[in-house]
Design a protein around this motif. Structure first.
Motif, mmCIF file in Angstrom:
data_model
loop_
_atom_site.group_PDB
_atom_site.id
_atom_site.type_symbol
_atom_site.label_atom_id
_atom_site.label_comp_id
_atom_site.label_asym_id
_atom_site.label_seq_id
_atom_site.Cartn_x
_atom_site.Cartn_y
_atom_site.Cartn_z
ATOM 1 N N TRP A 1 9.394 4.570 7.427
ATOM 2 C CA TRP A 1 8.192 5.094 7.729
ATOM 3 C C TRP A 1 7.705 6.096 6.687
ATOM 4 O O TRP A 1 8.436 6.688 6.074
ATOM 5 C CB TRP A 1 8.387 6.053 9.193
ATOM 6 N N CYS A 2 6.511 5.756 6.010
ATOM 7 C CA CYS A 2 5.793 6.892 5.387
ATOM 8 C C CYS A 2 4.972 7.651 5.746
ATOM 9 O O CYS A 2 3.770 7.235 6.285
ATOM 10 C CB CYS A 2 5.206 6.021 4.159
ATOM 11 N N PHE A 3 5.228 8.929 5.596
ATOM 12 C CA PHE A 3 4.468 9.929 6.266
ATOM 13 C C PHE A 3 3.174 10.009 5.568
ATOM 14 O O PHE A 3 2.301 10.263 6.231
ATOM 15 C CB PHE A 3 5.241 11.222 6.246
ATOM 16 N N VAL A 4 3.241 9.746 4.099
ATOM 17 C CA VAL A 4 2.017 10.136 3.547
ATOM 18 C C VAL A 4 1.025 8.763 3.965
ATOM 19 O O VAL A 4 -0.177 9.021 3.900
ATOM 20 C CB VAL A 4 2.339 10.066 1.812
ATOM 21 N N ASP A 5 1.446 7.673 3.788
ATOM 22 C CA ASP A 5 0.715 6.526 4.071
ATOM 23 C C ASP A 5 0.472 6.025 5.473
ATOM 24 O O ASP A 5 -0.373 5.370 5.894
ATOM 25 C CB ASP A 5 1.345 5.246 3.167
ATOM 26 N N GLU A 6 1.193 6.931 6.234
ATOM 27 C CA GLU A 6 1.381 6.622 7.613
ATOM 28 C C GLU A 6 1.465 4.978 7.938
ATOM 29 O O GLU A 6 0.624 4.373 8.478
ATOM 30 C CB GLU A 6 0.139 7.155 8.284
ATOM 31 N N SER B 1 0.758 -1.092 -0.084
ATOM 32 C CA SER B 1 -0.116 -0.030 0.181
ATOM 33 C C SER B 1 0.780 1.384 -0.138
ATOM 34 O O SER B 1 0.314 2.387 -0.309
ATOM 35 C CB SER B 1 -0.856 0.308 1.059
ATOM 36 N N CYS B 2 2.134 1.124 0.209
ATOM 37 C CA CYS B 2 2.867 2.513 -0.111
ATOM 38 C C CYS B 2 3.158 2.671 -1.460
ATOM 39 O O CYS B 2 3.994 1.607 -1.901
ATOM 40 C CB CYS B 2 4.190 2.306 0.882
ATOM 41 N N THR B 3 3.024 3.594 -2.114
ATOM 42 C CA THR B 3 3.286 3.819 -3.508
ATOM 43 C C THR B 3 4.753 4.481 -3.793
ATOM 44 O O THR B 3 4.925 5.185 -4.922
ATOM 45 C CB THR B 3 2.138 4.451 -4.172
ATOM 46 N N HIS B 4 5.207 4.804 -2.585
ATOM 47 C CA HIS B 4 6.502 5.881 -2.677
ATOM 48 C C HIS B 4 7.767 5.130 -2.651
ATOM 49 O O HIS B 4 8.770 5.783 -2.676
ATOM 50 C CB HIS B 4 6.272 6.778 -1.588
ATOM 51 N N LEU B 5 7.641 3.825 -2.757
ATOM 52 C CA LEU B 5 9.301 3.121 -2.617
ATOM 53 C C LEU B 5 9.883 3.473 -3.882
ATOM 54 O O LEU B 5 11.105 3.376 -3.841
ATOM 55 C CB LEU B 5 8.876 1.529 -2.719
HETATM 56 ZN ZN LIG Z 1 4.156 5.645 0.814
#
Ligand SMILES: [Zn+2]
Ligand SMILES: [Zn+2]
Ligand SMILES: [Zn+2]
Length: 109
Positions: free
Chosen positions: A83-88, A7-11
């Protein structure tokens, strides 16, 4: 087994896959004369900021100020989480290698 969180799209935005050998502390605290508790590394630009238990909360401030830098990695000894701040969302990113030498927290000394 993979700990990748789908669910984190920022990798794919990660630029830093090798941790710095050593850091001097939170960049913003050092500039402002502040103190930090724990250190976090921005995986996009390598900015070193402090955690939310530090007075400056510079890692969170950095992520908020640069909205394209959502991912941080803990620089604390023995801590490997990101930690992803956007996806928490907390996650492990095994592609990131290295160990960073950090100075002791000025709040604890
Ligand atoms: Zn993310
Ligand atoms: Zn700081
Ligand atoms: Zn950054």
């Amino acid at each position: 087994m993979s700990d990748r969180a789908p669910s984190c799209t920022h990798l794919k935005t990660i630029e830093i896959t090798e941790l710095p050998e050593s850091v001097d502390g939170c960049e913003d605290c050092l500039r402002e004369g502040g103190v930090w508790l724990h250190l976090r590394l921005c995986l996009e630009c390598g900015h070193v900021g402090c955690c939310d238990d530090s007075p400056g909360r510079h890692a969170t401030a950095h992520a908020a100020a640069s909205s394209h830098h959502p991912l941080i990695r803990s620089l604390e000894p023995g801590e490997e989480w990101c930690w992803c701040f956007v996806d928490e969302l907390g996650m492990l990113i095994p592609e990131i290698t290295g160990v960073t030498r950090i100075p002791p927290s000025p709040m604890l000394s």
